[in-house]
Structures are given as structure tokens and as C-alpha cells.
Write an enzyme that holds these catalytic residues in place. Structure first.
Site, short mmCIF file in Angstrom:
data_model
loop_
_atom_site.label_atom_id
_atom_site.label_comp_id
_atom_site.label_asym_id
_atom_site.label_seq_id
_atom_site.Cartn_x
_atom_site.Cartn_y
_atom_site.Cartn_z
CD GLU A 1 -5.52 -7.29 -10.97
OE1 GLU A 1 -5.86 -7.62 -9.82
OE2 GLU A 1 -5.64 -6.15 -11.39
CG HIS B 1 -5.37 -5.09 -7.31
ND1 HIS B 1 -6.42 -5.54 -8.06
CD2 HIS B 1 -5.87 -4.12 -6.51
CE1 HIS B 1 -7.51 -4.86 -7.74
NE2 HIS B 1 -7.20 -4.00 -6.79
NE ARG C 1 -11.85 -3.91 -9.89
CZ ARG C 1 -11.49 -3.50 -8.66
NH1 ARG C 1 -10.35 -2.85 -8.49
NH2 ARG C 1 -12.25 -3.75 -7.63
C1 8YV Z 1 -9.42 -4.93 -3.30
C2 8YV Z 1 -9.95 -3.02 -4.67
O1 8YV Z 1 -10.70 -5.01 -2.82
O2 8YV Z 1 -11.36 -1.75 -3.29
C3 8YV Z 1 -11.15 -2.20 -4.41
O3 8YV Z 1 -11.92 -2.00 -5.35
O4 8YV Z 1 -9.64 -3.33 -5.76
C4 8YV Z 1 -9.09 -3.50 -3.56
O5 8YV Z 1 -9.14 -2.71 -2.44
C5 8YV Z 1 -8.47 -5.56 -2.37
O6 8YV Z 1 -7.37 -5.88 -3.14
C6 8YV Z 1 -8.99 -6.78 -1.71
O7 8YV Z 1 -9.29 -7.77 -2.65
#
Ligand code: 8YV
Length: 314
Positions: free
Chosen positions: A262, A280, A233
Site C-alpha cells: 500500500e 485502507h 492486513r
Molecule cells: C490504521 C489500522 O492504523 O488500526 C489498524 O490496525 O490498520 C488502521 O486503523 C490507520 O489507517 C492509520 O494509519
């Protein structure tokens, strides 16, 4: 028999929508800010929300769905959801761990190699005709055999370390406890980890507990030859401190899949030659996104049937 209602929030793929429509009376919203626009009577009867997105899902949003009992998150990271507020309201939260480990770890390795071997610049060197005009591109840096620090040795961090052991790298890690892994060096704090390595890979969960953990001090400890890779993150890194270090060449570079704001990332990143930027996309393969959707729906189905939740968070 009437089918249960399900609110699905987010940019789902067609196969997820079809699967949810097959089992539920689906109310699909593109983003959480559309929630208040659903009729009050409908919101009053819905018990489960399938959530995808990185916008905050807090107590105020939960209160718009008074019978809510489950928020099933699409993703392993659930920092967008206020879990404390959910628990206080008796709302269960689930996530999708495990199924995305390989893809996120693959991307971390790809980013490390892309930054060190300047893959993007190499591609441009060919496409622009510079290769034919000027010959070989400038030499870049050797990755195999280097010293790497994994910040957070959870499921994904472990997969990254396993892969990089195959690159003959010296593995260092920071975790809550010493995992006592033969040949890998534990560090009790991020500064000590950064000081010991050339490559720092951020694989910690997001949220308030890890906010800014990669501080100006950690970045300084990494040093001039240091490279930071982040697949977790944006919030884990003090982004202004990282930008200052990159602009002033106090570290060698960075390769980032995640950012604080983002998708409207700080434009200072775009002016930098020593960074690799990705949108991402760590879990972004068809196979993995399908598996994530399936796990999310298993949690919804279990909740609505009163069964044990496969992957609960609270
Ligand atoms: C997002 C992610 O969920 O799993 C996570 O924590 O950051 C990603 O897999 C994906 O971009 C869908 O929003």
C-alpha cells in the site's frame, strides 16, 4: 516547568496535532524516514514516540532515539513495529484496540454486500445512462442466508460475525481455540474453514505469524463460488495466488481494504471486474480516528507520568 518532548510520526489530523502541541514540545515528522534528520541532541532526550504509519519501525530506528521508552502506535495493528526489538531495548509498545471495532466491522459487511450485490457496477449503470438505454442491470447474488467464514475471531472478527448473524448467515470461524459458541462452527485450520463456506472474511492480525495464511490451498478450498473479503492486513493473503485465482475465475471475487504494498497496489487488481477495492479506510471515520488519537495520547501521558499503560502490547 518545561514540557516533555514528543516525536509524532505520521499523517495526523489537525485535532491530534493540536492536542499533542498543547501537552508536549512536539516534533512532528511526516514519516519515519525523517527521523535521522532530527538533531542528535534532541533525539537523545526524547522518551516517547507517537507513531502512525505502516512503514517498518525496527531496532535501527529505535537506536536513533537512545532514551526511548515508549512507542505509542495509532492503530490496533502493530505489525509495522518490531516488538521483539522494542522489548529487547526496554521500549514499551502500545496500540489502540477496541475503539475501531465497529467501523472496521461495518466496512467488512459493506464490502461483502458491495461485492455480492455489485454496488459499484450498479452506480456506474445509473451514472453512465446504461439504465435508461438497456434497462435492468444483470442479476447479482444473494448474500443473506449464505455461509460465511471468519478467519480470526478476535475483537473485530467477533463484531463482523455478530453483524452477519443478523443477515441470517451460517457462521463458521477459525481461531486458536474453539470458543464453543452455540450455533457457530469452529474450524481448526483455514483450509477446513474455506471448504465449508462461500464467503471468507479475513480478520486476523498481520505480522510474520499470519503471513500467507490464506494460501493457494485455502483459496482453492473456497472454490468457484467463493468470495474473499480482507479488512486486516494484505500480508495475511498470498496475494499472487489470489490474483491468479481471480484472473482465472477460480473464485468468484474479492473485496479488499488492505494490500501487500500500500498504497502502490499490484496493478493486476485494477484490471479485474470481480473485485471491490478500498484505500485502507476501515477505521477511517472522524469519530473513530478521534478516539484512536485520544487513546494513543492516554498511553503517552501515562508513560511520561510513570503510570500503568492503558493498552500495552509488550
Ligand atoms: C490504521 C489500522 O492504523 O488500526 C489498524 O490496525 O490498520 C488502521 O486503523 C490507520 O489507517 C492509520 O494509519
Amino acid at each position: 516547568m518545561t514540557r516533555p518532548d514528543l516525536i509524532a510520526i505520521g499523517a495526523y489530523n489537525s485535532w491530534d496535532i493540536e492536542a499533542m502541541e498543547a501537552a508536549y514540545t512536539l516534533h512532528h515528522l511526516p514519516a519515519i524516514d525523517a527521523l535521522p534528520r532530527l538533531p542528535e541532541a534532541l533525539r537523545g532526550q526524547v522518551r516517547a514516540v507517537a507513531y502512525q504509519g505502516h512503514h517498518a519501525f525496527g531496532g535501527a530506528e529505535m537506536d536513533l532515539v537512545p532514551a526511548l521508552g515508549l512507542i505509542a502506535n495509532f492503530g490496533v495493528g502493530y505489525d509495522a513495529i518490531d516488538v521483539e526489538a522494542a522489548t529487547a531495548r526496554g521500549v514499551k509498545v502500545t496500540n489502540t484496540p477496541g475503539v475501531l471495532n465497529d467501523d472496521v466491522a461495518d466496512l467488512a459487511v459493506a464490502l461483502l454486500l458491495a461485492q455480492g450485490r455489485r454496488i459499484v457496477q450498479g452506480s456506474d449503470w445509473v451514472r453512465s445512462g446504461t439504465w435508461a438505454k438497456k434497462g435492468e442491470m444483470p442479476l447479482n447474488r444473494k448474500i443473506s442466508g449464505g455461509r460465511v467464514g471468519i478467519l480470526g475471531l478476535g475483537r473485530i472478527g467477533r463484531e463482523i460475525a455478530n453483524r452477519l448473524a443478523g443477515f441470517k448467515m451460517e457462521i463458521h470461524y477459525f481461531a486458536r481455540t474453539d470458543r464453543d459458541i452455540t450455533g457457530w462452527t469452529f474450524h481448526a485450520d483455514p483450509v477446513s474453514l474455506a471448504r465449508a463456506v462461500d464467503y471468507l472474511i479475513v480478520a486476523l492480525v498481520g505480522g510474520p505469524a499470519t503471513k500467507g495464511l490464506v494460501s493457494a490451498e485455502v483459496i482453492r478450498a473456497l472454490g468457484r463460488e467463493g468470495v474473499i473479503v480482507n479488512i486486516s492486513r494484505g500480508t495475511v493473503i498470498d496475494e499472487p495466488a489470489l490474483l491468479d485465482a481471480l484472473e482465472n475465475r477460480r473464485i468468484a471475487g474479492a473485496a479488499l481494504d488492505v494490500f501487500v504494498s500500500e498504497p502502490n497496489i499490484d496493478p493486476r487488481f485494477l484490471a479485474l471486474e470481480n473485485v471491490v477495492l478500498q484505500p485502507h479506510q476501515g477505521s477511517g471515520t472522524v469519530a473513530t480516528r478521534m478516539a484512536m488519537g485520544e487513546l494513543q495520547r492516554k498511553n503517552v501521558a501515562a508513560f511520561l507520568a510513570g503510570r500503568e499503560l492503558p493498552t500495552p502490547v509488550n
